[in-house]
Design a protein around this motif. Structure first.
Motif, PDB file in Angstrom:
ATOM      1  N   VAL A   1       0.840  -1.185   0.000  1.00 26.18           N
ATOM      2  CA  VAL A   1       0.000   0.000   0.000  1.00 26.18           C
ATOM      3  C   VAL A   1       0.880   1.242   0.000  1.00 26.18           C
ATOM      4  O   VAL A   1       1.806   1.342   0.804  1.00 26.18           O
ATOM      5  CB  VAL A   1      -0.932   0.032   1.218  1.00 26.18           C
ATOM      6  N   GLN A   2       0.587   2.155  -0.912  1.00 26.72           N
ATOM      7  CA  GLN A   2       1.315   3.423  -0.925  1.00 26.72           C
ATOM      8  C   GLN A   2       0.313   4.559  -1.094  1.00 26.72           C
ATOM      9  O   GLN A   2      -0.571   4.496  -1.954  1.00 26.72           O
ATOM     10  CB  GLN A   2       2.343   3.475  -2.048  1.00 26.72           C
ATOM     11  N   LEU A   3       0.457   5.571  -0.249  1.00 23.23           N
ATOM     12  CA  LEU A   3      -0.388   6.752  -0.296  1.00 23.23           C
ATOM     13  C   LEU A   3       0.520   7.971  -0.386  1.00 23.23           C
ATOM     14  O   LEU A   3       1.421   8.130   0.437  1.00 23.23           O
ATOM     15  CB  LEU A   3      -1.259   6.848   0.953  1.00 23.23           C
ATOM     16  N   VAL A   4       0.266   8.832  -1.362  1.00 24.37           N
ATOM     17  CA  VAL A   4       1.113  10.004  -1.561  1.00 24.37           C
ATOM     18  C   VAL A   4       0.228  11.244  -1.608  1.00 24.37           C
ATOM     19  O   VAL A   4      -0.564  11.404  -2.548  1.00 24.37           O
ATOM     20  CB  VAL A   4       1.938   9.885  -2.848  1.00 24.37           C
ATOM     21  N   GLU A   5       0.377  12.089  -0.598  1.00 25.15           N
ATOM     22  CA  GLU A   5      -0.413  13.317  -0.530  1.00 25.15           C
ATOM     23  C   GLU A   5       0.304  14.463  -1.244  1.00 25.15           C
ATOM     24  O   GLU A   5       1.536  14.492  -1.319  1.00 25.15           O
ATOM     25  CB  GLU A   5      -0.657  13.752   0.926  1.00 25.15           C
ATOM     26  N   SER A   6      -0.482  15.402  -1.717  1.00 23.41           N
ATOM     27  CA  SER A   6       0.054  16.626  -2.311  1.00 23.41           C
ATOM     28  C   SER A   6      -0.984  17.731  -2.172  1.00 23.41           C
ATOM     29  O   SER A   6      -2.138  17.467  -1.852  1.00 23.41           O
ATOM     30  CB  SER A   6       0.417  16.410  -3.780  1.00 23.41           C
ATOM     31  N   GLY A   7      -0.543  18.962  -2.417  1.00 21.11           N
ATOM     32  CA  GLY A   7      -1.469  20.081  -2.440  1.00 21.11           C
ATOM     33  C   GLY A   7      -1.434  20.983  -1.233  1.00 21.11           C
ATOM     34  O   GLY A   7      -2.137  22.001  -1.194  1.00 21.11           O
ATOM     35  N   GLY A   8      -0.636  20.636  -0.232  1.00 22.66           N
ATOM     36  CA  GLY A   8      -0.545  21.500   0.934  1.00 22.66           C
ATOM     37  C   GLY A   8       0.183  22.795   0.613  1.00 22.66           C
ATOM     38  O   GLY A   8       0.710  22.983  -0.476  1.00 22.66           O
ATOM     39  N   GLY A   9       0.189  23.692   1.587  1.00 28.32           N
ATOM     40  CA  GLY A   9       0.869  24.965   1.398  1.00 28.32           C
ATOM     41  C   GLY A   9       0.445  25.961   2.442  1.00 28.32           C
ATOM     42  O   GLY A   9      -0.183  25.603   3.445  1.00 28.32           O
ATOM     43  N   SER A  10       0.804  27.212   2.207  1.00 28.43           N
ATOM     44  CA  SER A  10       0.447  28.301   3.111  1.00 28.43           C
ATOM     45  C   SER A  10      -0.647  29.153   2.484  1.00 28.43           C
ATOM     46  O   SER A  10      -0.584  29.464   1.290  1.00 28.43           O
ATOM     47  CB  SER A  10       1.675  29.162   3.389  1.00 28.43           C
ATOM     48  N   VAL A  11      -1.613  29.538   3.292  1.00 27.14           N
ATOM     49  CA  VAL A  11      -2.740  30.310   2.789  1.00 27.14           C
ATOM     50  C   VAL A  11      -3.218  31.248   3.891  1.00 27.14           C
ATOM     51  O   VAL A  11      -3.034  30.955   5.090  1.00 27.14           O
ATOM     52  CB  VAL A  11      -3.874  29.363   2.318  1.00 27.14           C
ATOM     53  N   GLN A  12      -3.813  32.334   3.495  1.00 26.56           N
ATOM     54  CA  GLN A  12      -4.363  33.271   4.475  1.00 26.56           C
ATOM     55  C   GLN A  12      -5.717  32.775   4.983  1.00 26.56           C
ATOM     56  O   GLN A  12      -6.408  32.008   4.289  1.00 26.56           O
ATOM     57  CB  GLN A  12      -4.518  34.654   3.842  1.00 26.56           C
ATOM     58  N   PRO A  13      -6.108  33.213   6.171  1.00 28.57           N
ATOM     59  CA  PRO A  13      -7.452  32.853   6.662  1.00 28.57           C
ATOM     60  C   PRO A  13      -8.517  33.216   5.644  1.00 28.57           C
ATOM     61  O   PRO A  13      -8.469  34.287   5.022  1.00 28.57           O
ATOM     62  CB  PRO A  13      -7.576  33.679   7.936  1.00 28.57           C
ATOM     63  N   ASN A 102      -3.210  -0.594   9.227  1.00 28.13           N
ATOM     64  CA  ASN A 102      -3.364   0.848   9.010  1.00 28.13           C
ATOM     65  C   ASN A 102      -2.245   1.353   8.117  1.00 28.13           C
ATOM     66  O   ASN A 102      -1.069   1.040   8.329  1.00 28.13           O
ATOM     67  CB  ASN A 102      -3.307   1.579  10.347  1.00 28.13           C
ATOM     68  N   SER A 103      -2.599   2.126   7.105  1.00 30.66           N
ATOM     69  CA  SER A 103      -1.610   2.686   6.196  1.00 30.66           C
ATOM     70  C   SER A 103      -1.798   4.186   6.089  1.00 30.66           C
ATOM     71  O   SER A 103      -2.927   4.658   5.934  1.00 30.66           O
ATOM     72  CB  SER A 103      -1.733   2.048   4.811  1.00 30.66           C
ATOM     73  N   TRP A 104      -0.694   4.906   6.157  1.00 29.91           N
ATOM     74  CA  TRP A 104      -0.691   6.364   6.134  1.00 29.91           C
ATOM     75  C   TRP A 104       0.232   6.876   5.031  1.00 29.91           C
ATOM     76  O   TRP A 104       1.244   6.246   4.727  1.00 29.91           O
ATOM     77  CB  TRP A 104      -0.175   6.912   7.464  1.00 29.91           C
ATOM     78  N   GLY A 105      -0.108   8.042   4.505  1.00 27.68           N
ATOM     79  CA  GLY A 105       0.815   8.728   3.633  1.00 27.68           C
ATOM     80  C   GLY A 105       1.858   9.455   4.448  1.00 27.68           C
ATOM     81  O   GLY A 105       1.878   9.396   5.681  1.00 27.68           O
ATOM     82  N   GLN A 106       2.729  10.189   3.757  1.00 32.93           N
ATOM     83  CA  GLN A 106       3.810  10.894   4.438  1.00 32.93           C
ATOM     84  C   GLN A 106       3.344  12.219   5.028  1.00 32.93           C
ATOM     85  O   GLN A 106       4.032  12.809   5.853  1.00 32.93           O
ATOM     86  CB  GLN A 106       4.972  11.151   3.460  1.00 32.93           C
ATOM     87  N   GLY A 107       2.177  12.662   4.605  1.00 29.45           N
ATOM     88  CA  GLY A 107       1.605  13.900   5.113  1.00 29.45           C
ATOM     89  C   GLY A 107       1.960  15.105   4.262  1.00 29.45           C
ATOM     90  O   GLY A 107       2.995  15.117   3.573  1.00 29.45           O
ATOM     91  N   THR A 108       1.100  16.102   4.314  1.00 25.10           N
ATOM     92  CA  THR A 108       1.352  17.362   3.623  1.00 25.10           C
ATOM     93  C   THR A 108       0.980  18.504   4.581  1.00 25.10           C
ATOM     94  O   THR A 108      -0.071  18.468   5.222  1.00 25.10           O
ATOM     95  CB  THR A 108       0.574  17.445   2.298  1.00 25.10           C
TER      96      THR A 108
END
Length: 114
Positions: A1-13, A102-108
């Protein structure tokens, strides 16, 4: 099982981000998927869940009405659309599936700050 997250970043409220999780190594369409998050000094919490076919979803009270989980089974991808972001949404976001274990991605990382 492999999970790869993407799309995180910094954003204003008040801003928006869309996270993606690309899955492989299992029959994606057979399994419910979840998004969790963990803020510094806090326990990991589930923010959204989606059934294997995508017809059912569930959200933490803290994100209801602001976050939307969705999936495209032909692409083996689950998404988390996050709108009206607040500073308290700042956390590392993880994709999760239970396939025998339980399988987790690396996180973003998602940071909401002015």
């Amino acid at each position: 099982v492999q999970l790869v997250e993407s799309g995180g970043g910094s954003v204003q409220p008040g801003g928006s981000l869309k996270l993606s999780c690309s899955a492989s190594g299992f029959t994606f369409s057979n399994y419910a998927m979840s998004w969790y998050r963990q803020a510094p000094g806090k326990e990991r919490e589930r923010v959204a869940w989606i059934s294997s076919g995508g017809s059912s979803t569930n959200y933490a009270d803290s994100v209801k009405g602001r976050f939307t989980i969705s999936r495209v089974n032909v692409n083996n991808t689950v998404y988390l659309q996050m709108n009206s972001l607040k500073p308290e949404d700042t956390a590392v976001y993880y994709c999760y599936v239970h396939v025998r274990v339980n399988s987790w991605g690396q996180g973003t990382q998602v940071t909401v700050s002015s």
